[in-house]
Design an enzyme around this catalytic site. Structure first.
Site, short mmCIF file in Angstrom:
data_model
loop_
_atom_site.label_atom_id
_atom_site.label_comp_id
_atom_site.label_asym_id
_atom_site.label_seq_id
_atom_site.Cartn_x
_atom_site.Cartn_y
_atom_site.Cartn_z
N LEU A 5 0.88 -1.19 0.00
CA LEU A 5 0.00 0.00 0.00
C LEU A 5 0.91 1.23 0.00
O LEU A 5 1.29 1.75 1.05
CB LEU A 5 -0.92 -0.03 1.23
CG LEU A 5 -2.02 1.03 1.25
CD1 LEU A 5 -2.82 1.03 -0.03
CD2 LEU A 5 -2.92 0.83 2.45
N HIS A 6 1.22 1.71 -1.21
CA HIS A 6 2.29 2.70 -1.38
C HIS A 6 1.93 4.10 -0.87
O HIS A 6 2.56 4.63 0.06
CB HIS A 6 2.66 2.82 -2.86
CG HIS A 6 2.94 1.54 -3.56
ND1 HIS A 6 4.14 0.88 -3.43
CD2 HIS A 6 2.20 0.78 -4.41
CE1 HIS A 6 4.13 -0.22 -4.18
NE2 HIS A 6 2.95 -0.29 -4.78
N ASP A 7 0.98 4.73 -1.54
CA ASP A 7 0.82 6.19 -1.41
C ASP A 7 0.40 6.68 -0.02
O ASP A 7 0.81 7.78 0.39
CB ASP A 7 -0.14 6.71 -2.48
CG ASP A 7 0.42 6.57 -3.88
OD1 ASP A 7 1.66 6.44 -4.01
OD2 ASP A 7 -0.36 6.58 -4.85
#
Ligand code: BDR
Ligand code: CA
Length: 313
Positions: free
Chosen positions: A242-244
């Site tokens: 879950l990057h952002d």
């Protein structure tokens, strides 16, 4: 609670961008001055629409959303429908947005906001290719010393790339823009794949969003279930990175993350390694330290924060 961060989110939603926007809108410490859309995961006409869909999902249709660059500075646009779906936001069934796109260009909004607000008070949070940010720095160089900091998701070093063996998507799509941003002299906090690959959307973590029982909680679970399928197959993990949201979480709870100040230089010459973020982690060059490069995360603390704040929407 008093607002401690006034931010502009520059984004290409994207399910993980969407969760980052929800985290910001659900956090009283953060004032979102505006959202600027850029071409990235999908073309601009979809990213700007998706940004508006998420503001409405959050119950915040008054949020200002601007459309920015339709393509990278030099190279042709590369998109990521295989990851995010045809709309960029596949998963939940979200209605067409009623809120209007703001008049004017995203780059003008960024410049005008930074010139109008007190210097050192506005943080930029780029979650996609850095085209709009680079264009703003070119259009009005006087903004650079006025930016409090740039907290961005992009790059990778120890983990390598996710789009080519060497490059992460956001930097790969517009390496020339990234080069301009990393040379700008603005304080940068970088959330590379080295961090985000430790923030996995496991079944238990997605269930916690669904169990909120709210429209936003269920939509978040549906977005993440769609989003993770590509990376689960690619990496063989329970859940995808879950990057952002790491960008917004750092503003709220910096202690969830650890890293070090390094020089980061972006490859813009070799096609083989185009868009690679070369991080001088061990300080083997005399190149100036231009970014706080994160490497570790308290993933359980991160997801607890997300569930709490998204649960408030
Ligand atoms: C980045 O690329 C996009 O697909 C995601 O939204 C994230 O910003 C990860 O490489
Ligand atoms: Ca993104």
């Amino acid at each position: 609670m008093t607002t401690s961060h006034r931010i502009i989110i520059d984004t290409d939603p994207g399910q993980d961008d969407a969760v980052a926007i929800l985290l910001a809108l659900g956090s009283p410490e953060i004032e979102v001055l505006g959202i600027t859309a850029v071409a990235g995961n999908v073309p601009l006409r979809l990213t700007e629409k998706n940004a508006r869909k998420i503001c409405e999902l959050a119950g915040r249709p008054e949020t200002r959303v601007y459309a920015g660059a339709v393509r990278p500075l030099v190279r042709p646009l590369v998109t990521a429908e295989a990851v995010h779906g045809k709309t960029g936001l596949n998963g939940p069934d979200l209605p067409e947005p009623k809120m209007r796109l703001c008049d004017g260009h995203a780059v003008d909004f960024i410049v005008e906001t930074l010139m109008a607000e007190e210097a050192g008070t506005v943080t930029l949070c780029p979650l996609g290719p850095l085209t709009n940010i680079a264009l703003a720095l070119i259009r009005e160089p006087r903004i650079a010393p006025r930016i409090r900091q740039i907290v961005l998701m992009g790059g990778g070093f120890f983990e390598g790339g996710n789009t080519t063996p060497a490059a992460e998507f956001n930097i790969y799509v517009d390496p020339h823009a990234a080069d301009i941003v990393f040379r700008s002299g603005v304080p940068i906090v970088m959330m590379p794949l080295d961090v985000t690959h430790k923030a996995l959307t496991t079944g238990r973590r997605i269930a916690a969003f669904r169990d909120l029982g709210t429209r936003v909680g269920v939509a978040t679970a549906e977005m993440l279930e769609f989003f993770e399928r590509f990376d689960e197959a690619k990496y063989g993990t329970d859940g995808g990175p879950l990057h952002d949201p790491c960008v917004i979480a750092w503003l709220l709870k910096p202690d969830l993350f650890s890293g070090r100040e390094c020089n980061v230089s972006v490859e813009i010459a070799s096609e083989l390694t185009m868009g690679m973020t070369v991080v001088d982690w061990w300080g083997v060059t005399k190149r100036p330290k231009n970014a706080m490069v994160m490497r570790d995360i308290d993933a359980d603390g991160f997801f607890a924060l997300l569930v709490e704040r998204i649960g408030s929407l």
